[in-house]
Write an enzyme that holds these catalytic residues in place. Sequence first.
Site, PDB file in Angstrom:
ATOM      1  N   CYS A  28      -6.890  22.793  17.722  1.00 38.15           N
ATOM      2  CA  CYS A  28      -6.862  23.127  19.142  1.00 38.15           C
ATOM      3  C   CYS A  28      -6.260  21.992  19.968  1.00 38.15           C
ATOM      4  CB  CYS A  28      -8.270  23.440  19.612  1.00 38.15           C
ATOM      5  SG  CYS A  28      -9.015  24.745  18.657  1.00 38.15           S
ATOM      6  N   GLY A  76       0.846  -1.193   0.000  1.00 33.42           N
ATOM      7  CA  GLY A  76       0.000   0.000   0.000  1.00 33.42           C
ATOM      8  C   GLY A  76       0.879   1.239   0.000  1.00 33.42           C
ATOM      9  N   TYR A  85       1.039   7.749  15.467  1.00 38.96           N
ATOM     10  CA  TYR A  85       2.156   6.802  15.474  1.00 38.96           C
ATOM     11  C   TYR A  85       3.491   7.452  15.798  1.00 38.96           C
ATOM     12  CZ  TYR A  85      -1.233   4.573  12.295  1.00 38.96           C
ATOM     13  OH  TYR A  85      -2.364   4.072  11.711  1.00 38.96           O
ATOM     14  N   ARG A 115      -0.847  10.949  11.204  1.00 39.39           N
ATOM     15  CA  ARG A 115       0.173   9.955  11.538  1.00 39.39           C
ATOM     16  C   ARG A 115       1.158  10.404  12.619  1.00 39.39           C
ATOM     17  NH1 ARG A 115       3.550   8.213   8.454  1.00 39.39           N
ATOM     18  NH2 ARG A 115       3.641   6.117   9.284  1.00 39.39           N
TER      19      ARG A 115
HETATM   20  C1  LIG Z   1      -2.475  -2.330   5.789  1.00 42.09           C
HETATM   21  C2  LIG Z   1      -2.385  -3.634   5.121  1.00 42.09           C
HETATM   22  C3  LIG Z   1      -1.589  -3.769   3.981  1.00 42.09           C
HETATM   23  C4  LIG Z   1      -0.758  -2.660   3.411  1.00 42.09           C
HETATM   24  O1  LIG Z   1       0.239  -2.246   4.274  1.00 42.09           O
HETATM   25  P1  LIG Z   1       1.355  -1.203   3.773  1.00 42.09           P
HETATM   26  O2  LIG Z   1       2.198  -0.995   4.967  1.00 42.09           O
HETATM   27  O3  LIG Z   1       0.630   0.021   3.343  1.00 42.09           O
HETATM   28  O4  LIG Z   1       2.060  -1.856   2.637  1.00 42.09           O
HETATM   29  C5  LIG Z   1      -1.578  -4.996   3.359  1.00 42.09           C
HETATM   30  N1  LIG Z   1      -2.298  -6.049   3.833  1.00 42.09           N
HETATM   31  C6  LIG Z   1      -3.068  -5.936   4.926  1.00 42.09           C
HETATM   32  C7  LIG Z   1      -3.838  -7.116   5.395  1.00 42.09           C
HETATM   33  C8  LIG Z   1      -3.142  -4.742   5.619  1.00 42.09           C
HETATM   34  O5  LIG Z   1      -3.893  -4.647   6.712  1.00 42.09           O
END
Ligand SMILES: *Cc1c(COP(=O)(O)O)cnc(C)c1O
Length: 473
Positions: free
Chosen positions: A400, A323, A373, A369
């Site tokens: 705020c 992702g 995190y 983020r």
């Molecule tokens: C969030 C997620 C991803 C993608 O993670 P990235 O760190 O963005 O590559 C892939 N598979 C599952 C099951 C996820 O929950």
Amino acid sequence: MSISPLAPAWLSYPEDANALRPIEWAGGVARTGNGELAVQGIGVAELAKEFGTPLFVLDEDDFRARARGFKQAFDAAFADLCGGVDVYYAGKAFLSTEVARWVTAEGLRLDTCSGGEMAVARVAGVPAANLSLHGNNKSVDEIRTALEIDLGRIVVDSLDELERVALLARETGKRANVMLRLTPGVHASTHEFIATAHEDQKFGLSMIELGEEPSPAAAAVSYALTHPELNLLGLHAHIGSQIFEAEGFELAARKLLSFQAEIKNKHGVELPELDLGGGYGIAYTEADTPREPAVLAAAMADVVAATARELGISIPRISIEPGRAIAGTSTFTLYETGVRKTVQVQAEDGTLSPRRYVSVDGGMSDNARPVLYDADYTAVLASRVTESEPIVSRVVGKHCESGDIVVRDVYLPEDVAAGDLLAVPGTGAYCWALASNYNYLGRPAVVAVRNGAARAIIRRETEADLLARDLGA
Ligand SMILES: *Cc1c(COP(=O)(O)O)cnc(C)c1O
């Protein structure tokens, strides 16, 4: 001015605060002759004027190149083992109908994890066979929709859910394509991975046996194989996020393949697919050292081939789910700066040292983020270059909350002033997707730049949008 005692150890004093580290930016981003930041030649002042700020500026060619790059690298590494790899773009990182079309056009498939994400994919025209559905608590409606549209695969997360999918499959008269998400006891993040039983979390089926009882993972396999309304395609694991090294993936692959061999011994079945999840890291700051997809793919292919050979099993069709590594670097956020403030902070050595606060016109509503995190980002002055001395700065939002930080530590030129444009790279994943309307700020537009032309793919939220669901308005 010089190195600040307030700077964290990883942050180096910039030789040239105007310079861009290429690894942090989309391929089309560069400074023009007059020093302004531009994407494929379109200057940020023009983008800000046309689309407003804050603005997500997405280099579509870069996004597509990364999507294509993953597919090509993994296909090449696994070609001789299993004929290539199915790459599922993890839509939760950033999804719109356009994005769904891009990844489809580049030969990828699409991971969704809710009815809403499935709806975006369907409106975009992604074939249902190319979709998967994730989630630890899928609703009956979500599962039913997946079955009705003949979705490619449902990644089942628990025994409860497996029974529910079987029931709904019987009800709808469909055969459900399922993967089983396991917790292989590997948890990876960035440079480290912990190869202990990482059991204490909500996702997946445990592989640990309970006394005489089979593990939940083994029980799920037996259940799936004895229910003809379920078509068990294979096993799945997602071991973490922002991972740089191949070791965590390799370890997970070994554990899943060993389990695959146990299934073969016990049930006489070789499951045809194996998904190794996502989590490939990107460079947010100079502290991050991601590997090229080709390097990771080669390491993973070696381990898969060697392990399957050792165990005497055939190699399943491999899939992965990146992702962030596709979306993250494609995008920067463009902000307009406002109020500046300099505070004197006591450093560890007891001396007072200045820290500059630079406020921008967005914040935790467009990038949660750092708050969620403790994520680090970097930033550059985007509207111009300057010879001004760098000073340790903190880029903060307009919400705020004192925790409303966009960039915790960065050297920015002293003369950054109200009305300048600031760019924060690496905001293509989990920023727009996590955006909120906190303090009734409208969520920013997303502009995609392709072939030297910019167009909004998601428009900015207006005050009318913000009031649209207020039934008293
Ligand atoms: C969030 C997620 C991803 C993608 O993670 P990235 O760190 O963005 O590559 C892939 N598979 C599952 C099951 C996820 O929950």
